[in-house]
Design a protein around this motif. Structure first.
Motif, PDB file in Angstrom:
ATOM      1  N   VAL A 106       1.525 -10.036  -0.159  1.00 59.78           N
ATOM      2  CA  VAL A 106       0.623  -9.029  -0.244  1.00 59.78           C
ATOM      3  C   VAL A 106       0.890  -8.323   1.169  1.00 59.78           C
ATOM      4  O   VAL A 106       0.586  -9.085   2.028  1.00 59.78           O
ATOM      5  CB  VAL A 106      -0.777  -9.294  -0.487  1.00 59.78           C
ATOM      6  N   THR A 107       0.966  -7.097   1.507  1.00 55.78           N
ATOM      7  CA  THR A 107       0.900  -6.433   2.805  1.00 55.78           C
ATOM      8  C   THR A 107      -0.484  -6.506   3.220  1.00 55.78           C
ATOM      9  O   THR A 107      -1.349  -6.478   2.508  1.00 55.78           O
ATOM     10  CB  THR A 107       1.522  -5.019   2.864  1.00 55.78           C
ATOM     11  N   GLU A 108      -0.775  -6.532   4.409  1.00 53.94           N
ATOM     12  CA  GLU A 108      -2.013  -6.579   5.131  1.00 53.94           C
ATOM     13  C   GLU A 108      -2.936  -5.172   4.530  1.00 53.94           C
ATOM     14  O   GLU A 108      -3.896  -4.954   4.352  1.00 53.94           O
ATOM     15  CB  GLU A 108      -2.258  -6.551   6.506  1.00 53.94           C
ATOM     16  N   ARG A 109      -2.066  -4.109   4.643  1.00 56.74           N
ATOM     17  CA  ARG A 109      -2.789  -2.721   4.273  1.00 56.74           C
ATOM     18  C   ARG A 109      -3.137  -2.863   2.753  1.00 56.74           C
ATOM     19  O   ARG A 109      -4.285  -2.264   2.224  1.00 56.74           O
ATOM     20  CB  ARG A 109      -1.845  -1.632   4.283  1.00 56.74           C
ATOM     21  N   ALA A 110      -2.269  -3.442   2.011  1.00 55.81           N
ATOM     22  CA  ALA A 110      -2.630  -3.692   0.471  1.00 55.81           C
ATOM     23  C   ALA A 110      -3.879  -4.483   0.108  1.00 55.81           C
ATOM     24  O   ALA A 110      -4.839  -4.325  -0.419  1.00 55.81           O
ATOM     25  CB  ALA A 110      -1.354  -4.067  -0.382  1.00 55.81           C
TER      26      ALA A 110
ATOM     27  N   ALA B 270       0.909  -1.128  -0.064  1.00 52.17           N
ATOM     28  CA  ALA B 270      -0.060  -0.040   0.118  1.00 52.17           C
ATOM     29  C   ALA B 270       0.884   1.119   0.031  1.00 52.17           C
ATOM     30  O   ALA B 270       2.044   1.327   0.541  1.00 52.17           O
ATOM     31  CB  ALA B 270      -0.921   0.019   1.216  1.00 52.17           C
ATOM     32  N   VAL B 271       0.334   2.334  -0.556  1.00 51.75           N
ATOM     33  CA  VAL B 271       1.132   3.517  -0.741  1.00 51.75           C
ATOM     34  C   VAL B 271       1.437   3.813   0.847  1.00 51.75           C
ATOM     35  O   VAL B 271       2.614   4.695   0.973  1.00 51.75           O
ATOM     36  CB  VAL B 271       0.161   4.725  -1.223  1.00 51.75           C
ATOM     37  N   ASP B 272       0.612   3.731   1.840  1.00 50.89           N
ATOM     38  CA  ASP B 272       0.830   4.175   3.151  1.00 50.89           C
ATOM     39  C   ASP B 272       1.391   3.142   4.011  1.00 50.89           C
ATOM     40  O   ASP B 272       1.703   3.139   5.261  1.00 50.89           O
ATOM     41  CB  ASP B 272      -0.393   4.708   4.041  1.00 50.89           C
ATOM     42  N   ASP B 273       2.097   2.075   3.293  1.00 51.67           N
ATOM     43  CA  ASP B 273       3.011   0.932   4.053  1.00 51.67           C
ATOM     44  C   ASP B 273       4.070   1.722   4.431  1.00 51.67           C
ATOM     45  O   ASP B 273       4.944   2.453   3.667  1.00 51.67           O
ATOM     46  CB  ASP B 273       3.178  -0.165   3.331  1.00 51.67           C
ATOM     47  N   ALA B 274       5.084   1.255   5.540  1.00 50.40           N
ATOM     48  CA  ALA B 274       6.293   1.576   5.894  1.00 50.40           C
ATOM     49  C   ALA B 274       7.024   1.157   4.962  1.00 50.40           C
ATOM     50  O   ALA B 274       7.037  -0.009   4.124  1.00 50.40           O
ATOM     51  CB  ALA B 274       6.540   0.918   7.322  1.00 50.40           C
ATOM     52  N   GLU B 275       8.324   1.746   4.572  1.00 51.89           N
ATOM     53  CA  GLU B 275       9.224   1.387   3.609  1.00 51.89           C
ATOM     54  C   GLU B 275       9.737  -0.016   3.897  1.00 51.89           C
ATOM     55  O   GLU B 275      10.163  -0.515   2.812  1.00 51.89           O
ATOM     56  CB  GLU B 275      10.388   2.608   3.584  1.00 51.89           C
ATOM     57  N   THR B 276       9.916  -0.450   5.125  1.00 54.31           N
ATOM     58  CA  THR B 276      10.198  -1.718   5.481  1.00 54.31           C
ATOM     59  C   THR B 276       9.103  -2.734   5.058  1.00 54.31           C
ATOM     60  O   THR B 276       9.887  -3.858   4.305  1.00 54.31           O
ATOM     61  CB  THR B 276      10.365  -2.059   7.039  1.00 54.31           C
TER      62      THR B 276
END
Length: 233
Positions: free
Chosen positions: A139-143, A117-123
């Motif tokens: 896939v990240t949880e926010r994505a 997601a755009v608002d995920d942390a860079e890590t």
């Protein structure tokens, strides 16, 4: 899960497609410094990467493409870029933003190997790219939550897709029937099925304007109303 011919080897070359200059620059920096990936192109638009791909030998295409997905991205043009890349076993990583409205274009998630997601942390971004570069889906949880915010699309048959694409582009039902080689009554049956399937998932598809809206959002109709997409029968 997508299977890639090159999945045994980690991707070492990449291209980036991102509208926003600061995000594009930071993505390039992270891929180079954190993942030791050679960024061959950092494009500001789909048109830019299309021009570059056309002028580049296919065996010199990047092994990974990171693409920013925003509300302004045309789903038809996005598919037109991603499908040939997938055919060449290029891995696709999406960076998705939350839709600003319910009828925002739906990202073609079935073409992605991974998403952040755009608002995920860079890590989180770096680790997701690392996984995709290594041939794994991630896939990240926010994505995942962001992708789920886009309204569910009904599953249409090939003929239903063709009828929706052509009718929503402005053709009469008679012209649609002639274009796909069926009787007008048959084309009307397909159109009724399309409307019923959209109603079944809670979406309005009563008028031609409704159908044009969902066809554009779901990637069957380009935003210029002059380009349609349908699968081959």
């Amino acid at each position: 899960m997508h299977v890639h011919a090159r999945s045994a080897a980690r991707a070492r070359t990449a291209a980036i497609v991102e509208t926003y200059t600061m995000q594009r620059s930071r993505m390039r920096q992270l891929l180079a410094t954190e993942l030791d990936v050679d960024v061959l192109l950092a494009a500001a638009s789909l048109q830019e990467i299309v021009r570059w791909l056309r002028s580049t030998r296919r065996d010199a295409w990047p092994e990974l493409v990171v693409v920013g997905i925003h509300d302004g991205v045309d789903p038809v043009r996005l598919r037109a870029v991603l499908v040939p890349l997938r055919a060449q076993d290029v891995r696709i990583m999406a960076v998705v933003g939350a839709p600003d409205r319910r009828d925002a274009p739906r990202p073609p998630a079935e073409l992605f190997d991974g998403a952040a997601a755009v608002d995920d942390a860079e890590t989180a971004f770096v680790e997701t790219v690392r996984a995709v570069a290594a041939g794994r889906d991630a896939v990240t949880e926010r994505a995942r939550r962001t992708l789920e915010r886009h309204a569910a699309a009904p599953r249409l048959s090939v003929q239903e897709e063709r009828v929706l694409s052509l009718y929503a582009s402005g053709m009469t039902i008679g012209a649609v029937a002639e274009a796909i080689g069926v009787r007008e009554d048959t084309a009307r049956v397909y159109l009724r099925r399309v409307r019923a399937k959209y109603r079944a998932v809670g979406q309005t598809a009563s008028t031609k304007i409704d159908l044009a809206r969902v066809a554009w959002r779901d990637g069957y109709l380009s935003s210029d109303a002059g380009s349609v997409r349908s699968r081959e029968a």
